[in-house]
Design a protein around this motif. Structure first.
Motif, PDB file in Angstrom:
ATOM      1  N   PHE A 131      48.139  51.833-123.652  1.00 24.25           N
ATOM      2  CA  PHE A 131      47.634  52.844-122.995  1.00 24.25           C
ATOM      3  C   PHE A 131      47.652  52.429-121.325  1.00 24.25           C
ATOM      4  O   PHE A 131      47.555  52.984-120.395  1.00 24.25           O
ATOM      5  CB  PHE A 131      46.239  52.945-123.035  1.00 24.25           C
ATOM      6  CG  PHE A 131      45.958  53.677-124.349  1.00 24.25           C
ATOM      7  CD1 PHE A 131      46.347  55.002-124.734  1.00 24.25           C
ATOM      8  CD2 PHE A 131      45.446  52.943-125.399  1.00 24.25           C
ATOM      9  CE1 PHE A 131      46.173  55.608-125.847  1.00 24.25           C
ATOM     10  CE2 PHE A 131      45.405  53.738-126.621  1.00 24.25           C
ATOM     11  CZ  PHE A 131      45.614  54.921-126.972  1.00 24.25           C
ATOM     12  N   GLU A 147      49.554  55.074-119.205  1.00 23.16           N
ATOM     13  CA  GLU A 147      48.666  56.106-118.892  1.00 23.16           C
ATOM     14  C   GLU A 147      47.491  55.873-117.551  1.00 23.16           C
ATOM     15  O   GLU A 147      47.289  56.345-116.747  1.00 23.16           O
ATOM     16  CB  GLU A 147      47.901  56.402-119.975  1.00 23.16           C
ATOM     17  CG  GLU A 147      46.823  57.693-120.111  1.00 23.16           C
ATOM     18  CD  GLU A 147      46.287  57.807-121.262  1.00 23.16           C
ATOM     19  OE1 GLU A 147      46.464  58.984-121.787  1.00 23.16           O
ATOM     20  OE2 GLU A 147      45.281  57.128-121.620  1.00 23.16           O
ATOM     21  N   LYS A 189      38.735  55.775-122.138  1.00 21.77           N
ATOM     22  CA  LYS A 189      38.651  56.964-121.150  1.00 21.77           C
ATOM     23  C   LYS A 189      37.080  56.393-120.294  1.00 21.77           C
ATOM     24  O   LYS A 189      37.375  56.563-119.114  1.00 21.77           O
ATOM     25  CB  LYS A 189      38.100  58.246-121.821  1.00 21.77           C
ATOM     26  CG  LYS A 189      39.121  59.088-122.689  1.00 21.77           C
ATOM     27  CD  LYS A 189      38.827  60.147-123.299  1.00 21.77           C
ATOM     28  CE  LYS A 189      39.922  60.828-124.010  1.00 21.77           C
ATOM     29  NZ  LYS A 189      39.386  62.078-124.899  1.00 21.77           N
ATOM     30  N   ILE A 248      45.090  62.571-119.389  1.00 23.04           N
ATOM     31  CA  ILE A 248      44.707  61.771-120.636  1.00 23.04           C
ATOM     32  C   ILE A 248      44.878  62.318-121.750  1.00 23.04           C
ATOM     33  O   ILE A 248      44.330  63.554-122.158  1.00 23.04           O
ATOM     34  CB  ILE A 248      43.281  61.284-120.324  1.00 23.04           C
ATOM     35  CG1 ILE A 248      42.806  60.802-118.926  1.00 23.04           C
ATOM     36  CG2 ILE A 248      42.647  60.504-121.461  1.00 23.04           C
ATOM     37  CD1 ILE A 248      41.287  60.349-118.635  1.00 23.04           C
ATOM     38  N   SER A 249      45.332  61.535-122.654  1.00 25.08           N
ATOM     39  CA  SER A 249      45.896  62.108-124.185  1.00 25.08           C
ATOM     40  C   SER A 249      44.558  62.321-125.025  1.00 25.08           C
ATOM     41  O   SER A 249      43.536  61.481-124.829  1.00 25.08           O
ATOM     42  CB  SER A 249      46.773  61.081-124.761  1.00 25.08           C
ATOM     43  OG  SER A 249      46.885  61.452-126.161  1.00 25.08           O
ATOM     44  N   ALA A 250      44.582  63.153-125.949  1.00 28.49           N
ATOM     45  CA  ALA A 250      43.375  63.666-126.682  1.00 28.49           C
ATOM     46  C   ALA A 250      43.314  62.333-127.650  1.00 28.49           C
ATOM     47  O   ALA A 250      42.279  62.019-127.967  1.00 28.49           O
ATOM     48  CB  ALA A 250      43.779  64.908-127.481  1.00 28.49           C
ATOM     49  N   GLN A 251      44.501  61.374-127.831  1.00 29.67           N
ATOM     50  CA  GLN A 251      44.275  60.349-128.762  1.00 29.67           C
ATOM     51  C   GLN A 251      43.620  59.190-128.102  1.00 29.67           C
ATOM     52  O   GLN A 251      43.520  58.261-128.849  1.00 29.67           O
ATOM     53  CB  GLN A 251      45.679  60.324-129.326  1.00 29.67           C
ATOM     54  CG  GLN A 251      46.179  61.077-130.345  1.00 29.67           C
ATOM     55  CD  GLN A 251      46.424  62.509-129.989  1.00 29.67           C
ATOM     56  OE1 GLN A 251      46.988  62.598-128.840  1.00 29.67           O
ATOM     57  NE2 GLN A 251      46.010  63.480-130.574  1.00 29.67           N
ATOM     58  N   THR A 252      43.411  59.187-126.932  1.00 25.78           N
ATOM     59  CA  THR A 252      42.998  58.051-126.097  1.00 25.78           C
ATOM     60  C   THR A 252      41.593  57.877-126.662  1.00 25.78           C
ATOM     61  O   THR A 252      40.806  58.599-126.541  1.00 25.78           O
ATOM     62  CB  THR A 252      42.961  58.334-124.595  1.00 25.78           C
ATOM     63  OG1 THR A 252      44.548  58.418-124.031  1.00 25.78           O
ATOM     64  CG2 THR A 252      42.613  57.044-123.883  1.00 25.78           C
TER      65      THR A 252
END
Length: 213
Positions: A3, A6, A153, A144-148
Motif C-alpha cells: 500500500f 497508495e 486507513k 483509497i481502495s475499498a480493499q485497504t
C-alpha cells in the motif's frame, strides 16, 4: 508493503490541499501576526486535530450520509460561512498602532487569547470547512481502495492530522522569526484587515455556492 503507492498518492494530494490558501492559512497567519508564535501553534494543533474529525466520519460512514443528503451539507456550509464572517469582521476592524509605539510593538498580555481559545478556533475553522469535507469524502471514496485494511486507513488519517499540524506549526515559526515578526508587528493591522477581507470573501463564496447547489 503493497500500500506504499497508495500512501504516496494520498500524501501528495494532502500536501497540495493543505498548502493551498484557505481559511486554515488565514487563521494561522492572522494569529501569528497578531498574537505571536505560541498562539499560532495552538491554532495549528487545533487544525490538525480537526483532520481526525473528518477522517473519523469518513471511516464510520457518516461522510456518505453528508454526501447523499444535500440539505445537511448546506447546513454545514452555512455554519462555516457564519463562523468565517464572525472571524472576518473582528479582523477587519483591527486598528493601526500608535506611531510612537511602532518600533517596540508587541501584543498585550491581556489581549492574548488563551491557548484553549486558539486551539478551538483552529479546530472549528477546519472542522466546519466544507472544502475539507469534500476532500476527505473524495479521498476515502475514490483514492483509497475499498480493499485497504481499516488499520491502514487509520494510519493514513493519523498521518494527515500530524502532517497538517506540522505544516501550520512550521508556518507559525517562519512568520514569527525575529525580522519577519518585527515587520509583521509594525504592519500587522494591515495583515489583519487583509485576512478579514479574505475570510469574508470565503464566507460569501460558501454562501453563494451552498444556495446555488
Amino acid at each position: 508493503m503493497t500500500f506504499w503507492p497508495e500512501f504516496f498518492l494520498i500524501a501528495t494530494a494532502h500536501l497540495l490541499a493543505v498548502a493551498s490558501p484557505g481559511p486554515d492559512f488565514a487563521i494561522v497567519l492572522r494569529y501569528a501576526v497578531r498574537y505571536g508564535r505560541k498562539t499560532a501553534v495552538y491554532a495549528s494543533l487545533g487544525i490538525g486535530c480537526a483532520i481526525l474529525l473528518h477522517v473519523t466520519y469518513s471511516l464510520v460512514g457518516i461522510g456518505v450520509l453528508i454526501k447523499t443528503t444535500p440539505w445537511l451539507f448546506q447546513v454545514l456550509s452555512v455554519a462555516a460561512a457564519l463562523y468565517l464572517i464572525y472571524l472576518g469582521q473582528g479582523a477587519i476592524r483591527a486598528k493601526a498602532p500608535a506611531l510612537h509605539a511602532t518600533a517596540e510593538l508587541t501584543a498585550k498580555t491581556e489581549d492574548l487569547p488563551k491557548n484553549r481559545a486558539a486551539f478551538t478556533a483552529g479546530f472549528i475553522t477546519n472542522g466546519l470547512n466544507p472544502k475539507a469535507t469534500l476532500f476527505f469524502l473524495s479521498l476515502f471514496a475514490v483514492v483509497i481502495s475499498a480493499q485497504t485494511p481499516f488499520l491502514y486507513k487509520a494510519f493514513y488519517g493519523i498521518y494527515m492530522a500530524l502532517a497538517t499540524a506540522a505544516w501550520f506549526a512550521l508556518l507559525s515559526f517562519l512568520l514569527t522569526q525575529s525580522k519577519v515578526r518585527q515587520f509583521l508587528l509594525a504592519k500587522g493591522f494591515w495583515f489583519d484587515r487583509l485576512m478579514g477581507i479574505l475570510l469574508l470573501l470565503l464566507a460569501g463564496h460558501l454562501l453563494l455556492s451552498s444556495f446555488a447547489a
